[in-house]
Design an enzyme around this catalytic site. Structure first.
Site, PDB file in Angstrom:
ATOM      1  N   GLU A 251     -12.149  -0.698 -10.563  1.00  0.00           N
ATOM      2  CA  GLU A 251     -11.680  -1.645 -11.596  1.00  0.00           C
ATOM      3  C   GLU A 251     -12.558  -1.725 -12.849  1.00  0.00           C
ATOM      4  O   GLU A 251     -12.055  -1.859 -13.970  1.00  0.00           O
ATOM      5  CB  GLU A 251     -11.503  -3.047 -10.992  1.00  0.00           C
ATOM      6  CG  GLU A 251     -10.334  -3.166 -10.019  1.00  0.00           C
ATOM      7  CD  GLU A 251     -10.594  -2.571  -8.644  1.00  0.00           C
ATOM      8  OE1 GLU A 251     -11.787  -2.307  -8.334  1.00  0.00           O
ATOM      9  OE2 GLU A 251      -9.639  -2.368  -7.884  1.00  0.00           O
TER      10      GLU A 251
ATOM     11  N   ASP B 249      -4.148 -10.340  -8.562  1.00  0.00           N
ATOM     12  CA  ASP B 249      -4.415  -9.343  -9.616  1.00  0.00           C
ATOM     13  C   ASP B 249      -3.240  -8.530 -10.173  1.00  0.00           C
ATOM     14  O   ASP B 249      -2.813  -8.704 -11.305  1.00  0.00           O
ATOM     15  CB  ASP B 249      -5.550  -8.395  -9.175  1.00  0.00           C
ATOM     16  CG  ASP B 249      -5.374  -7.809  -7.763  1.00  0.00           C
ATOM     17  OD1 ASP B 249      -4.337  -8.035  -7.152  1.00  0.00           O
ATOM     18  OD2 ASP B 249      -6.300  -7.102  -7.299  1.00  0.00           O
TER      19      ASP B 249
ATOM     20  N   THR C 104      -0.880   0.530 -10.298  1.00  0.00           N
ATOM     21  CA  THR C 104      -2.141  -0.110  -9.940  1.00  0.00           C
ATOM     22  C   THR C 104      -3.046   0.803  -9.108  1.00  0.00           C
ATOM     23  O   THR C 104      -4.200   0.471  -8.847  1.00  0.00           O
ATOM     24  CB  THR C 104      -1.898  -1.464  -9.230  1.00  0.00           C
ATOM     25  OG1 THR C 104      -3.118  -2.203  -9.206  1.00  0.00           O
ATOM     26  CG2 THR C 104      -1.373  -1.267  -7.817  1.00  0.00           C
TER      27      THR C 104
ATOM     28  N   GLU D  59       0.828  -1.214   0.000  1.00  0.00           N
ATOM     29  CA  GLU D  59       0.000   0.000   0.000  1.00  0.00           C
ATOM     30  C   GLU D  59       0.859   1.261   0.000  1.00  0.00           C
ATOM     31  O   GLU D  59       0.543   2.225  -0.687  1.00  0.00           O
ATOM     32  CB  GLU D  59      -0.955   0.019   1.204  1.00  0.00           C
ATOM     33  CG  GLU D  59      -1.977  -1.110   1.231  1.00  0.00           C
ATOM     34  CD  GLU D  59      -3.046  -1.014   0.143  1.00  0.00           C
ATOM     35  OE1 GLU D  59      -3.100   0.004  -0.570  1.00  0.00           O
ATOM     36  OE2 GLU D  59      -3.826  -1.985   0.004  1.00  0.00           O
TER      37      GLU D  59
HETATM   38  C1  DMJ Z   1      -6.467  -0.109  -5.224  1.00  0.00           C
HETATM   39  O1  DMJ Z   1      -5.818   0.284  -4.069  1.00  0.00           O
HETATM   40  C2  DMJ Z   1      -5.517  -0.719  -6.188  1.00  0.00           C
HETATM   41  O2  DMJ Z   1      -6.112  -0.733  -7.423  1.00  0.00           O
HETATM   42  C3  DMJ Z   1      -5.104  -2.109  -5.824  1.00  0.00           C
HETATM   43  O3  DMJ Z   1      -4.373  -2.752  -6.841  1.00  0.00           O
HETATM   44  C4  DMJ Z   1      -6.268  -2.987  -5.446  1.00  0.00           C
HETATM   45  N1  DMJ Z   1      -7.485  -2.305  -5.449  1.00  0.00           N
HETATM   46  C5  DMJ Z   1      -7.622  -1.013  -4.878  1.00  0.00           C
HETATM   47  C6  DMJ Z   1      -8.917  -0.391  -5.323  1.00  0.00           C
HETATM   48  O4  DMJ Z   1      -9.948  -1.274  -5.458  1.00  0.00           O
END
Ligand code: DMJ
Length: 621
Positions: free
Chosen positions: A507, A373, A593, A244
């Site tokens: 997403e 993912d 991401t 995170e």
């Molecule tokens: C985000 O913090 C990022 O996209 C992470 O990869 C997983 N999903 C959350 C949002 O849904």
């Protein structure tokens, strides 16, 4: 000695025989050893542990020099001294259990190399010579397009303005009620810190910097930048998620730097350094949790590492190496890749849990949704970000896709394509909301797969995006559940109460944005607009946006949380969906991401760091 017969005291002085005393003492000493030993297994937060095991036994990560560093000029000897002091303390950061598992020879190596980061970055060596101007001249197109990506038709423009208004509303309320906290609680009108970021604060601010800038909200961007400059404290105690912190803080600051020239380079490098002790494991696979503070126990938390966490560092770490001039960050992530390449994969699939101690899979659960993912996402994006030179990432991505297609991709009785989960060979016919990013991912990877596969991948991407849209359109709120199923008669709907919530996740909209860019099929903009209307109707409350507990209930119940990724991802992807393609063109940018844009490292422009030092951009420091 204690048991020797004393004058005037009989052997049975306390009513015990010699042998009984011996047994009793043995038992007592066993008990004491057990109790003391148990201290090592207590969580780090337990006060008892901190009292009994003094800081000196487990020297702290005292990279507490960030603020000092930021005030000094690179090349200044005092600056270098402080920097080296920080590097040496990183060296001592491995906790007691780490030391048990490491051989001294191995433990020496990363520490010695850690020192190279700081010295290379701050010593006036290659890293200090990173040229922002040289970087900018390497972009193929202006980052914000010819006209900030303004769409020519009035309807799309109005929709884009609406998204901008939503961002202003979310930001203003965060600022009013939760400034400096990680997230806004819009119902109770207060802030939320949570425990994902250790002691780091302001996640919503760091996550919003680039969104505000891209949307042209310059006053708000300046406020955010100023907060980062004056208040973002990188020296705070507490256990943080490596993943995170990397995707939100490192990613957010990297984007701010590359987009605006805001000088956050040294802060970024300092933050990057603080993540390094997580890699001090026998395999180099990082632990999921890291203490950013000054009394760290190193990596005392036990357990296995998660594929989507240790597999989602590559993009940011490559840029940390670019900006610092130190190869160390790249080496750390290349080591992860090396291990993943070597290890045997069941049916070519990557399970979600791996032991950082043995380097073996811990269990055989495979998913393109949560836990797996973004590992897949970072493979294809590593390839794209390398200007298509990283052939290893390319190979790994397409082999993984082949295995996923063979083993996980399914068609429902109603004709919906979905990606199931795999538990030791048995399929779980469920798709998480998180897995819906894969429509976009498969789309952007369509061009570079095995010959003749382009259309196949584009079709697969479109089918998955369609399924995810169905999960939205089959609910009362037109927002999608956390997970939906394809069994017991269900088709893209949640069957369990616990899967019915929606927490402002991006997403599905992310896939609409990529599919729009790739196909220009107007349905993707229509689907995006449906999401805007649903968010406005069900998630907008008086003081911000909130997640909801049940997407199938016509009267919604709010969860009182405005997630930072709503500002960073959901609203950014919507804004890009209603903008021209030349706003952050995909030839020049990949999104991490958390939707933070990172530049493609164009091969003709790989910085040798020999260019003239560029101190022109000092907005933040
Ligand atoms: C985000 O913090 C990022 O996209 C992470 O990869 C997983 N999903 C959350 C949002 O849904």
């Amino acid at each position: 000695m204690v048991l020797r017969k004393l004058p005037g005291v009989s052997a049975s002085g306390m009513g015990l025989r010699l042998s009984q005393k011996f047994v009793f003492l043995l038992f007592l000493s066993g008990l004491v050893t057990l109790c003391f030993g148990a201290l090592f297994f207590l969580p780090d937060t337990v006060r008892l542990k901190r009292i009994f095991l003094s800081k000196n036994e487990n020297p702290a990560v005292t990279v507490g020099h960030d603020n000092e560093l930021s005030k000094k000029v690179p090349g200044d000897p005092e600056h270098q001294r402080v920097a080296l002091k920080g590097a040496r303390t990183v060296e001592r950061s491995v906790g007691s259990r780490a030391q048990e598992e490491w051989s001294p020879a191995r433990a020496q190596e990363p520490a010695a190399r850690d020192e190279r980061v700081t010295s290379a970055a701050h010593n006036g060596e290659r890293g200090s010579a990173y040229s922002y101007e040289a970087f900018k001249s390497c972009l193929l197109k202006p980052a914000l397009g010819r006209n900030q990506g303004t769409p020519p038709d009035s309807e799309t423009l109005q929709r884009r303005e609406k998204v901008k208004e939503m961002m202003t509303f979310a930001w203003d309320n965060y600022k009013r009620y939760a400034w400096g906290n990680n997230e806004l609680r819009p119902l109770t009108r207060n802030g939320h810190l949570g425990n994902m970021f250790g002691g780091l604060r302001g996640a919503s601010i760091v996550d919003s910097l680039d969104t505000l800038y891209i949307m042209g909200l310059m006053e708000e961007y300046e406020e955010a930048k100023e907060w980062v400059q004056n208040n973002l404290d990188l020296n705070s105690n507490g256990e943080a998620s490596l993943f995170e912190v990397n995707i939100r803080y490192v990613g957010g600051l990297l984007s701010a730097y590359y987009l605006t020239g805001a000088e956050v380079r040294f802060r970024l490098i300092c933050l990057g350094e603080k993540l390094l002790p997580a890699f001090n494991t026998p395999t180099g696979i990082p632990r999921g949790v890291i203490n950013l503070g000054s009394w760290s126990w190193g990596w005392a938390s036990a357990g296995s590492s998660i594929l989507a966490e240790f597999g989602t560092l590559h993009l940011e770490f490559l840029h940390l190496s670019q900006l610092s001039g130190s190869p160390l960050f790249t080496e750390k992530v290349m080591n992860i890749r090396k291990l993943l390449n070597k290890i045997e994969k069941p049916h070519g699939l990557y399970p979600n849990f791996l032991s950082p101690v043995s380097g073996n899979w811990v269990q055989h659960h495979v998913s393109i949704g949560g836990l797996g993912d973004s590992f897949y996402e970072y493979l294809i994006k590593s390839y794209l970000m390398s200007d298509k030179t990283d052939q290893e990432a390319q190979k790994m991505y397409y082999s993984a896709m082949e295995a996923i297609e063979t083993n996980l991709v399914q068609k429902s009785p109603g004709g919906l394509t979905y990606v199931a989960e795999w538990r030791g060979g048995i399929l779980d016919h469920k798709m998480g909301h998180l897995a819906c990013f894969s429509g976009g991912m498969i789309g952007i990877g369509a061009d570079d797969g095995p010959a003749g596969q382009r259309q196949h991948y584009l079709d697969l991407a479109a089918e998955i995006t369609h399924t995810c849209h169905e999960s939205y359109s089959r609910s009362a709120t037109k927002l999608g559940p956390e997970a939906f199923r394809f069994d017991a008669g269900a088709e893209a709907t949640a069957t369990r109460l616990s899967d019915r919530y929606y927490i402002l996740r991006p997403e599905v909209i992310e896939s609409y944005m990529y599919m729009w860019r790739l196909t220009h099929d107007p349905k993707y903009r229509e689907w995006g607009w449906e999401a805007v209307e649903a968010l406005e109707k069900h998630c907008r409350v008086d003081a911000g946006f909130s997640g909801i507990r049940d997407v199938y209930a016509s009267t919604v119940s709010h969860d009182n949380m405005q997630q930072s990724f709503f500002l960073s991802e959901t609203l950014k992807y919507l804004y890009l969906l209603f903008s021209d393609d030349d706003l952050l063109p995909l030839e020049d940018w990949v999104f991490n991401t958390e939707a933070h844009p990172l530049p493609v490292i164009h091969k003709r422009c790989l910085q040798e760091h020999s260019a003239t030092q560029d101190h022109g951009q000092t907005n933040l420091e």
